[in-house]
Write an enzyme that holds these catalytic residues in place. Structure first.
Site, PDB file in Angstrom:
ATOM      1  N   GLU A   1      -5.891  -5.486  10.086  1.00 31.77           N
ATOM      2  CA  GLU A   1      -4.900  -4.441  10.365  1.00 31.77           C
ATOM      3  C   GLU A   1      -5.241  -3.729  11.669  1.00 31.77           C
ATOM      4  O   GLU A   1      -6.045  -2.783  11.681  1.00 31.77           O
ATOM      5  CB  GLU A   1      -4.915  -3.408   9.232  1.00 31.77           C
ATOM      6  CG  GLU A   1      -4.520  -3.950   7.882  1.00 31.77           C
ATOM      7  CD  GLU A   1      -3.870  -2.872   7.036  1.00 31.77           C
ATOM      8  OE1 GLU A   1      -2.733  -3.078   6.616  1.00 31.77           O
ATOM      9  OE2 GLU A   1      -4.469  -1.806   6.832  1.00 31.77           O
TER      10      GLU A   1
ATOM     11  N   ASN B   1       0.874  -1.180   0.000  1.00 32.99           N
ATOM     12  CA  ASN B   1       0.000   0.000   0.000  1.00 32.99           C
ATOM     13  C   ASN B   1       0.909   1.228   0.000  1.00 32.99           C
ATOM     14  O   ASN B   1       1.477   1.576   1.028  1.00 32.99           O
ATOM     15  CB  ASN B   1      -0.891  -0.031   1.252  1.00 32.99           C
ATOM     16  CG  ASN B   1      -1.726   1.239   1.399  1.00 32.99           C
ATOM     17  OD1 ASN B   1      -1.814   2.051   0.480  1.00 32.99           O
ATOM     18  ND2 ASN B   1      -2.348   1.399   2.563  1.00 32.99           N
TER      19      ASN B   1
ATOM     20  N   GLY C   1       1.798   1.855  10.706  1.00 33.73           N
ATOM     21  CA  GLY C   1       2.721   2.980  10.596  1.00 33.73           C
ATOM     22  C   GLY C   1       3.370   3.366  11.912  1.00 33.73           C
ATOM     23  O   GLY C   1       3.972   4.428  12.015  1.00 33.73           O
TER      24      GLY C   1
ATOM     25  N   LYS D   1       0.063   4.220  -0.340  1.00 32.31           N
ATOM     26  CA  LYS D   1      -0.626   5.417   0.187  1.00 32.31           C
ATOM     27  C   LYS D   1      -0.365   6.601  -0.746  1.00 32.31           C
ATOM     28  O   LYS D   1      -0.312   6.410  -1.955  1.00 32.31           O
ATOM     29  CB  LYS D   1      -0.175   5.700   1.630  1.00 32.31           C
ATOM     30  CG  LYS D   1      -0.209   4.444   2.491  1.00 32.31           C
ATOM     31  CD  LYS D   1      -0.086   4.722   3.957  1.00 32.31           C
ATOM     32  CE  LYS D   1      -0.049   3.402   4.702  1.00 32.31           C
ATOM     33  NZ  LYS D   1      -0.170   3.540   6.131  1.00 32.31           N
TER      34      LYS D   1
ATOM     35  N   HIS E   1      -9.699   1.023   4.529  1.00 32.80           N
ATOM     36  CA  HIS E   1      -8.446   1.217   5.273  1.00 32.80           C
ATOM     37  C   HIS E   1      -8.732   2.139   6.460  1.00 32.80           C
ATOM     38  O   HIS E   1      -9.540   3.075   6.358  1.00 32.80           O
ATOM     39  CB  HIS E   1      -7.377   1.832   4.357  1.00 32.80           C
ATOM     40  CG  HIS E   1      -6.012   1.793   4.961  1.00 32.80           C
ATOM     41  ND1 HIS E   1      -5.605   2.714   5.894  1.00 32.80           N
ATOM     42  CD2 HIS E   1      -4.982   0.925   4.786  1.00 32.80           C
ATOM     43  CE1 HIS E   1      -4.369   2.416   6.262  1.00 32.80           C
ATOM     44  NE2 HIS E   1      -3.970   1.338   5.608  1.00 32.80           N
TER      45      HIS E   1
ATOM     46  N   SER F   1       2.828  -2.635  10.272  1.00 34.45           N
ATOM     47  CA  SER F   1       4.273  -2.682  10.508  1.00 34.45           C
ATOM     48  C   SER F   1       4.895  -4.035  10.176  1.00 34.45           C
ATOM     49  O   SER F   1       5.861  -4.440  10.815  1.00 34.45           O
ATOM     50  CB  SER F   1       4.609  -2.244  11.935  1.00 34.45           C
ATOM     51  OG  SER F   1       4.173  -0.900  12.144  1.00 34.45           O
TER      52      SER F   1
ATOM     53  N   GLU G   1      -7.177   4.523   7.631  1.00 37.22           N
ATOM     54  CA  GLU G   1      -6.947   5.961   7.364  1.00 37.22           C
ATOM     55  C   GLU G   1      -8.161   6.580   6.679  1.00 37.22           C
ATOM     56  O   GLU G   1      -8.477   7.749   6.903  1.00 37.22           O
ATOM     57  CB  GLU G   1      -5.674   6.136   6.525  1.00 37.22           C
ATOM     58  CG  GLU G   1      -4.436   5.880   7.374  1.00 37.22           C
ATOM     59  CD  GLU G   1      -3.200   5.447   6.608  1.00 37.22           C
ATOM     60  OE1 GLU G   1      -3.160   5.578   5.371  1.00 37.22           O
ATOM     61  OE2 GLU G   1      -2.260   4.953   7.261  1.00 37.22           O
TER      62      GLU G   1
HETATM   63  C1  PEP Z   1      -1.076  -0.055   5.902  1.00 36.24           C
HETATM   64  O1  PEP Z   1      -1.125   1.138   5.703  1.00 36.24           O
HETATM   65  O2  PEP Z   1      -1.959  -0.789   5.445  1.00 36.24           O
HETATM   66  C2  PEP Z   1       0.034  -0.581   6.687  1.00 36.24           C
HETATM   67  C3  PEP Z   1      -0.030  -1.798   7.119  1.00 36.24           C
HETATM   68  O3  PEP Z   1       1.082   0.278   6.925  1.00 36.24           O
HETATM   69  P1  PEP Z   1       2.481  -0.081   7.660  1.00 36.24           P
HETATM   70  O4  PEP Z   1       2.965  -1.373   7.048  1.00 36.24           O
HETATM   71  O5  PEP Z   1       3.363   1.062   7.346  1.00 36.24           O
HETATM   72  O6  PEP Z   1       2.173  -0.236   9.099  1.00 36.24           O
END
Ligand code: PEP
Length: 257
Positions: free
Chosen positions: A171, A13, A177, A15, A99, A217, A101
């Site tokens: 997630e 992703n 993040g 973003k 997501h 992460s 976000e």
């Molecule tokens: C994400 O944005 O879906 C995500 C898992 O980000 P990160 O791997 O940076 O935690």
């Protein structure tokens, strides 16, 4: 992972990062790091404007391109939106939906996410449906109830045949993040719980066949342990998907029994 019953998916992703002009060098570096044979489906979800460039650059290492969001509407006066048919028309095979976000910064609720899931399925695009609890919900011991609700709401009205065209991504919001990964046990527990929820709705066979990813992460160091869990069928990866060497290491980590 359980390759006997379901496909392994590693989805990046990006973003709102990268430029179209950076895709070719990224893909060249990634290709150099990738193993010759691969046991997973590899996806990169970019801003929609970059999807054609991603398809072009990703052709010879078989990367599927994905979007990061879609409109619930089919067409019309919705300035700034992009429809599922427009994504399909430019070659998107996957699209992230729900997501955290988007839930957090754009007020997306479970009803809207359900409408988006259906819009994508109708156009033959595989939704990567994101669910996950906040830190407060985890501390209140509400994780599974909350995630189960999100899964049920996102899949409401989606029949078993269409479920086969869906991917779920667990997630936990507190791990996205932040550099704070769920332990392999925590991630496995919730992914197993999600499969049980799907079993309750659709029965054993569809539940066994659905790919459930972990995201939050995931990186080159922790991927192998997470992917070794029986109900974790891949990863949705933010930060580490921007670094070709790290992303390639995660892809290599799918090559385990
Ligand atoms: C994400 O944005 O879906 C995500 C898992 O980000 P990160 O791997 O940076 O935690």
């Amino acid at each position: 992972m359980n390759r006997k019953y379901r496909k392994t998916v590693i989805a990046g992703n990006w973003k709102m990062n990268m430029l179209a002009s950076e895709i070719k060098p990224f893909m060249e570096q990634l290709k150099a790091e990738l193993p010759k044979t691969r046991t997973c489906e590899m996806v990169l979800c970019t801003p929609a404007v970059m999807i054609p460039a991603m398809i072009k650059a990703g052709k010879d290492c078989k990367v599927a391109a994905g979007g990061q969001d879609v409109s619930k509407y089919a067409k019309g006066a919705y300035t700034g939106e992009i429809s599922a048919s427009q994504l399909a028309d430019i070659g998107a095979k996957y699209c992230i939906v729900g997501h955290s976000e988007r839930r957090q910064y754009h007020g997306e609720d479970d009803m809207l996410i359900n409408a988006k899931v259906k819009a994508l399925i109708d156009q033959g695009i595989i939704p990567i449906i994101c669910v996950g609890e906040s830190l407060e919900q985890r501390e209140m011991d509400l994780t599974m109830e909350y995630v189960a609700y999100q899964v049920k709401a996102a899949l409401s009205g989606v029949d078993a045949a269409k479920l086969r065209r869906c991917v779920i991504a667990y997630e936990p919001i507190w791990a996205i993040g932040t550099g704070k990964t769920a332990t392999a046990e925590q991630a496995q527990e919730v992914c197993q719980g999600i499969r049980a929820v799907i079993r309750g709705i659709y029965g054993a066979r569809p539940a066994r066949a659905v790919s459930i990813l972990y995201g939050g992460s995931m990186n080159a160091k922790n991927a192998a342990e997470l992917l070794a869990q029986p109900d974790i069928d891949g990863g949705l990866i933010g930060g580490a998907s921007l670094k070709p060497a790290d992303f390639a290491t995660i892809i290599k980590a799918t090559d385990q029994e």
